[in-house]
Design a protein around this motif. Structure first.
Motif, PDB file in Angstrom:
ATOM      1  N   TYR A  38       0.411  -0.791   0.000  1.00 33.02           N
ATOM      2  CA  TYR A  38       0.110   0.199  -0.031  1.00 33.02           C
ATOM      3  C   TYR A  38       0.746   1.109  -0.218  1.00 33.02           C
ATOM      4  O   TYR A  38       0.387   2.718   0.296  1.00 33.02           O
ATOM      5  N   GLY A  39       2.485   1.155  -1.164  1.00 33.09           N
ATOM      6  CA  GLY A  39       2.756   2.298  -0.690  1.00 33.09           C
ATOM      7  C   GLY A  39       2.952   3.272  -1.197  1.00 33.09           C
ATOM      8  O   GLY A  39       1.978   2.718  -1.715  1.00 33.09           O
ATOM      9  N   ALA A  40       3.408   3.955  -1.151  1.00 31.73           N
ATOM     10  CA  ALA A  40       3.328   5.256  -2.131  1.00 31.73           C
ATOM     11  C   ALA A  40       4.061   5.044  -3.759  1.00 31.73           C
ATOM     12  O   ALA A  40       2.997   5.501  -4.954  1.00 31.73           O
ATOM     13  N   ASP A  41       4.997   4.467  -3.851  1.00 32.16           N
ATOM     14  CA  ASP A  41       5.409   3.968  -4.747  1.00 32.16           C
ATOM     15  C   ASP A  41       5.342   2.679  -4.952  1.00 32.16           C
ATOM     16  O   ASP A  41       6.799   1.677  -4.673  1.00 32.16           O
ATOM     17  N   LEU A  42       4.899   1.625  -5.632  1.00 31.49           N
ATOM     18  CA  LEU A  42       4.808  -0.140  -5.901  1.00 31.49           C
ATOM     19  C   LEU A  42       6.100  -0.214  -6.966  1.00 31.49           C
ATOM     20  O   LEU A  42       6.699  -0.923  -6.413  1.00 31.49           O
ATOM     21  N   ALA A  43       5.993   0.666  -7.587  1.00 30.34           N
ATOM     22  CA  ALA A  43       7.280   0.916  -9.107  1.00 30.34           C
ATOM     23  C   ALA A  43       8.510   1.016  -8.525  1.00 30.34           C
ATOM     24  O   ALA A  43       9.637  -0.501  -8.714  1.00 30.34           O
ATOM     25  N   ALA A  44       8.726   1.517  -7.374  1.00 27.59           N
ATOM     26  CA  ALA A  44       9.739   1.400  -6.101  1.00 27.59           C
ATOM     27  C   ALA A  44      10.687   0.001  -5.789  1.00 27.59           C
ATOM     28  O   ALA A  44      11.832  -0.822  -5.724  1.00 27.59           O
ATOM     29  N   TRP A  45       9.424  -0.513  -5.446  1.00 28.05           N
ATOM     30  CA  TRP A  45       9.642  -2.404  -4.672  1.00 28.05           C
ATOM     31  C   TRP A  45       9.491  -3.407  -6.314  1.00 28.05           C
ATOM     32  O   TRP A  45      10.485  -4.592  -6.145  1.00 28.05           O
ATOM     33  N   LEU A  46       9.147  -3.463  -7.496  1.00 29.24           N
ATOM     34  CA  LEU A  46       8.637  -4.063  -8.300  1.00 29.24           C
ATOM     35  C   LEU A  46       9.961  -3.812  -9.512  1.00 29.24           C
ATOM     36  O   LEU A  46      10.177  -4.730  -9.530  1.00 29.24           O
ATOM     37  N   THR A  47      10.259  -2.345  -9.735  1.00 29.24           N
ATOM     38  CA  THR A  47      11.112  -2.419 -10.632  1.00 29.24           C
ATOM     39  C   THR A  47      13.061  -3.195 -10.140  1.00 29.24           C
ATOM     40  O   THR A  47      12.810  -4.011 -11.016  1.00 29.24           O
ATOM     41  N   PRO A  48      13.360  -2.564  -9.253  1.00 29.78           N
ATOM     42  CA  PRO A  48      14.191  -4.465  -8.446  1.00 29.78           C
ATOM     43  C   PRO A  48      14.377  -5.198  -8.936  1.00 29.78           C
ATOM     44  O   PRO A  48      15.126  -5.813  -8.625  1.00 29.78           O
ATOM     45  N   MET A  49      13.185  -5.577  -8.440  1.00 27.53           N
ATOM     46  CA  MET A  49      12.690  -7.220  -8.303  1.00 27.53           C
ATOM     47  C   MET A  49      13.147  -7.538  -9.521  1.00 27.53           C
ATOM     48  O   MET A  49      13.480  -8.427 -10.129  1.00 27.53           O
ATOM     49  N   LEU A  50      12.178  -7.403 -10.618  1.00 25.52           N
ATOM     50  CA  LEU A  50      12.202  -7.567 -12.343  1.00 25.52           C
ATOM     51  C   LEU A  50      13.786  -7.546 -13.097  1.00 25.52           C
ATOM     52  O   LEU A  50      13.849  -8.817 -13.307  1.00 25.52           O
ATOM     53  N   ALA A  51      14.622  -6.330 -12.262  1.00 27.13           N
ATOM     54  CA  ALA A  51      16.157  -6.279 -12.904  1.00 27.13           C
ATOM     55  C   ALA A  51      16.935  -7.649 -12.522  1.00 27.13           C
ATOM     56  O   ALA A  51      17.164  -8.104 -13.293  1.00 27.13           O
ATOM     57  N   HIS A  52      16.442  -8.105 -11.149  1.00 27.25           N
ATOM     58  CA  HIS A  52      16.726  -8.820 -10.484  1.00 27.25           C
ATOM     59  C   HIS A  52      16.573 -10.181 -10.749  1.00 27.25           C
ATOM     60  O   HIS A  52      17.669 -11.448 -11.345  1.00 27.25           O
ATOM     61  N   LEU A  53      15.092 -10.925 -11.508  1.00 24.10           N
ATOM     62  CA  LEU A  53      15.237 -11.415 -11.599  1.00 24.10           C
ATOM     63  C   LEU A  53      15.054 -11.728 -13.588  1.00 24.10           C
ATOM     64  O   LEU A  53      15.997 -12.831 -14.098  1.00 24.10           O
ATOM     65  N   THR A  54      15.345 -10.984 -13.484  1.00 21.00           N
ATOM     66  CA  THR A  54      16.027 -11.046 -15.210  1.00 21.00           C
ATOM     67  C   THR A  54      17.066 -11.161 -15.055  1.00 21.00           C
ATOM     68  O   THR A  54      17.871 -11.978 -16.002  1.00 21.00           O
ATOM     69  N   SER A  55      18.238 -11.166 -14.160  1.00 22.20           N
ATOM     70  CA  SER A  55      19.938 -11.104 -14.596  1.00 22.20           C
ATOM     71  C   SER A  55      19.846 -12.869 -13.676  1.00 22.20           C
ATOM     72  O   SER A  55      20.291 -13.496 -14.588  1.00 22.20           O
ATOM     73  N   ARG A  56      18.559 -13.692 -13.021  1.00 18.30           N
ATOM     74  CA  ARG A  56      18.218 -14.752 -13.346  1.00 18.30           C
ATOM     75  C   ARG A  56      18.043 -15.643 -14.281  1.00 18.30           C
ATOM     76  O   ARG A  56      17.858 -16.608 -14.144  1.00 18.30           O
ATOM     77  N   ARG A  57      17.835 -14.559 -15.763  1.00 19.30           N
ATOM     78  CA  ARG A  57      17.076 -16.364 -16.945  1.00 19.30           C
ATOM     79  C   ARG A  57      16.149 -16.643 -16.380  1.00 19.30           C
ATOM     80  O   ARG A  57      15.351 -17.106 -17.347  1.00 19.30           O
ATOM     81  N   ALA A  58      15.232 -15.047 -15.864  1.00 29.42           N
ATOM     82  CA  ALA A  58      13.996 -15.320 -15.723  1.00 29.42           C
ATOM     83  C   ALA A  58      13.367 -14.520 -17.375  1.00 29.42           C
ATOM     84  O   ALA A  58      13.387 -13.620 -17.649  1.00 29.42           O
ATOM     85  N   PHE A  59      12.116 -15.712 -17.855  1.00 27.62           N
ATOM     86  CA  PHE A  59      11.460 -15.235 -18.991  1.00 27.62           C
ATOM     87  C   PHE A  59      10.349 -14.729 -18.846  1.00 27.62           C
ATOM     88  O   PHE A  59       9.459 -14.131 -19.270  1.00 27.62           O
ATOM     89  N   SER A  60       9.625 -15.320 -17.271  1.00 26.97           N
ATOM     90  CA  SER A  60       7.893 -14.671 -16.654  1.00 26.97           C
ATOM     91  C   SER A  60       8.244 -14.358 -15.381  1.00 26.97           C
ATOM     92  O   SER A  60       9.015 -15.143 -15.001  1.00 26.97           O
ATOM     93  N   VAL A  61       7.803 -13.837 -15.027  1.00 27.05           N
ATOM     94  CA  VAL A  61       7.494 -12.885 -13.084  1.00 27.05           C
ATOM     95  C   VAL A  61       5.846 -13.566 -13.387  1.00 27.05           C
ATOM     96  O   VAL A  61       4.997 -13.063 -13.545  1.00 27.05           O
ATOM     97  N   LYS A  62       5.709 -14.604 -11.368  1.00 32.44           N
ATOM     98  CA  LYS A  62       4.280 -14.885 -11.727  1.00 32.44           C
ATOM     99  C   LYS A  62       4.593 -14.473 -10.601  1.00 32.44           C
ATOM    100  O   LYS A  62       5.320 -14.751  -9.081  1.00 32.44           O
ATOM    101  N   MET A  63       3.519 -13.412  -9.662  1.00 32.71           N
ATOM    102  CA  MET A  63       3.980 -13.044  -7.992  1.00 32.71           C
ATOM    103  C   MET A  63       2.203 -13.798  -7.809  1.00 32.71           C
ATOM    104  O   MET A  63       1.141 -12.740  -8.596  1.00 32.71           O
TER     105      MET A  63
END
Length: 391
Positions: A100-125
């Motif tokens: 419920y924070g003001a900027d959800l992107a601040a949480w999810l953008t670094p997560m997607l970057a990290h998972l991309t570096s782990r060779r993920a082709f898709s993310v499900k949460m």
């Protein structure tokens, strides 16, 4: 505020979860050990206030290390795509962040970057965010109304506008709600609709008074008939499994193998002796019903249930549930979660009986936001969906 994300140790992850009792049992480190077909990784979000305006993720294995206070955590499960080293990254009922924070992107953008570096082709949460709730009276009226066909179309008792804003923001960021081909609330991952009994601030007598008449009568029948519910251990799992196989055949679902439950018990209880419990209902020397219970902090889940068709008149299923709920209340649990229910209210659907059984506890139905996908590689994401659809 920006955040950095990196791999964390199991100990760091568990310490974080211990301080936040609302985390799902699927977001503790040991849950990765329950899923041997998946590779597990614990990740943590760290405050990056001294670097505001810079990239929130520096790249490379494990991400940026050092500095900052850990403010979020998640268990990521990686499933390989057949024949190529690319992965589906899955965070079941997580991650544990400030949704419920003001900027959800601040949480999810670094997560997607990290998972991309782990060779993920898709993310499900699966955001642990409840959008709507229906109390016992509203649910009873919906089930009895011949014009009501879906729970989602019935006016909710309460709606959380914050959850609706989270859903809108996820769409803006490129996330899409996962598909539910059957349309009954039971998608391929975790259930969107669950049934919960609030325990906080209520005595056990008040909770039982909230049960419907049939439930109260069945509990008394079980007591009068001499049904005894006891806690079991690892050595009792085969007895549970015998009933579970019978239940699967009767209710037409594909059972998990016994080693799954043995692995589940070993992994979860190694992390916390009370993380997983087994309860068995005995009557005249025979086990008639059994169930597993999971606990993280002040949230308790009814996980798997099993029963025989014999001697159902002594109501062993109600006896098991009452014992588990009573123990959860004694342990200070805030909520007793009976997990998934169907969205359909049609009389012809065999899942409606399960909804009626759970609704008899006088609790409330809750609708989560469901599971959401972010295709990092749209072609591979689509290929994986087709592959799963053929299984």
């Amino acid at each position: 505020m920006s955040y950095r994300l990196r791999t964390i140790t199991r100990e760091e992850h568990l310490d974080f979860v211990r301080a936040r009792p609302s985390a799902s049992h699927m977001q503790v480190p040991s849950w990765g050990d329950v899923k041997p077909d998946w590779r597990a990784e614990s990740v943590g979000w760290f405050e990056d206030g001294d670097h505001a305006g810079e990239a929130a993720y520096t790249g490379g294995p494990g991400g940026a290390r050092g500095g900052g206070r850990m403010v979020g955590a998640g268990l990521v499960l990686y499933r390989p795509l057949p024949r190529i080293k690319r992965y589906l990254a899955y965070l079941p009922e997580g991650p544990v962040i400030d949704w419920y924070g003001a900027d959800l992107a601040a949480w999810l953008t670094p997560m997607l970057a990290h998972l991309t570096s782990r060779r993920a082709f898709s993310v499900k949460m699966g955001p642990p965010v409840v959008a709507r709730r229906w109390d016992a009276d509203a649910l009873k009226a919906a089930v009895a109304d011949p014009a009501a066909h879906r729970l989602r179309d019935v006016t909710a008792t309460t709606t959380d506008p914050r959850a609706l804003r989270v859903a809108d923001r996820l769409r803006e960021l490129g996330w899409r709600r996962g598909e539910d081909p059957a349309g009954d609330g039971f998608a391929a991952g975790q259930p969107r609709y669950v049934f919960q009994v609030p325990l906080e601030g209520r005595s056990l007598a008040e909770i039982q008074q909230g049960f419907n008449q049939q439930w109260r009568r069945n509990i008394k029948k079980a007591e009068k008939a001499g049904v005894k519910v006891v806690r079991g251990g690892y050595d009792d799992l085969p007895a549970f499994y015998t009933l579970y196989r019978e239940t699967a055949e009767r209710d037409r679902f594909l059972p998990r193998p016994l080693p799954y439950f043995e692995r589940m018990w070993t992994a979860l209880t190694a992390e916390d002796p009370d993380r997983m419990r087994l309860y068995l209902a005995h009557h005249d020397g025979e086990i008639l019903s059994a169930a597993t219970m999971l606990t993280v902090g002040d949230h308790v889940w009814y996980s798997y249930g099993a029963s025989t068709s014999r001697r159902r008149e002594v109501q062993p299923n109600n006896a098991v549930q009452w014992r588990m709920l009573s123990d959860a209340h004694a342990d200070g649990a805030r909520v007793y979660d009976l997990r998934g229910i169907t969205d359909t209210l049609d009389e012809g659907n065999h899942l409606l009986g399960l909804l009626r059984f759970k609704a008899g506890t006088g609790g409330e139905a809750a609708e989560y936001l469901g599971e959401w996908d972010f295709p990092l590689n749209k072609l591979l994401h689509r290929a994986f969906q087709l592959y799963m659809g053929r299984r």
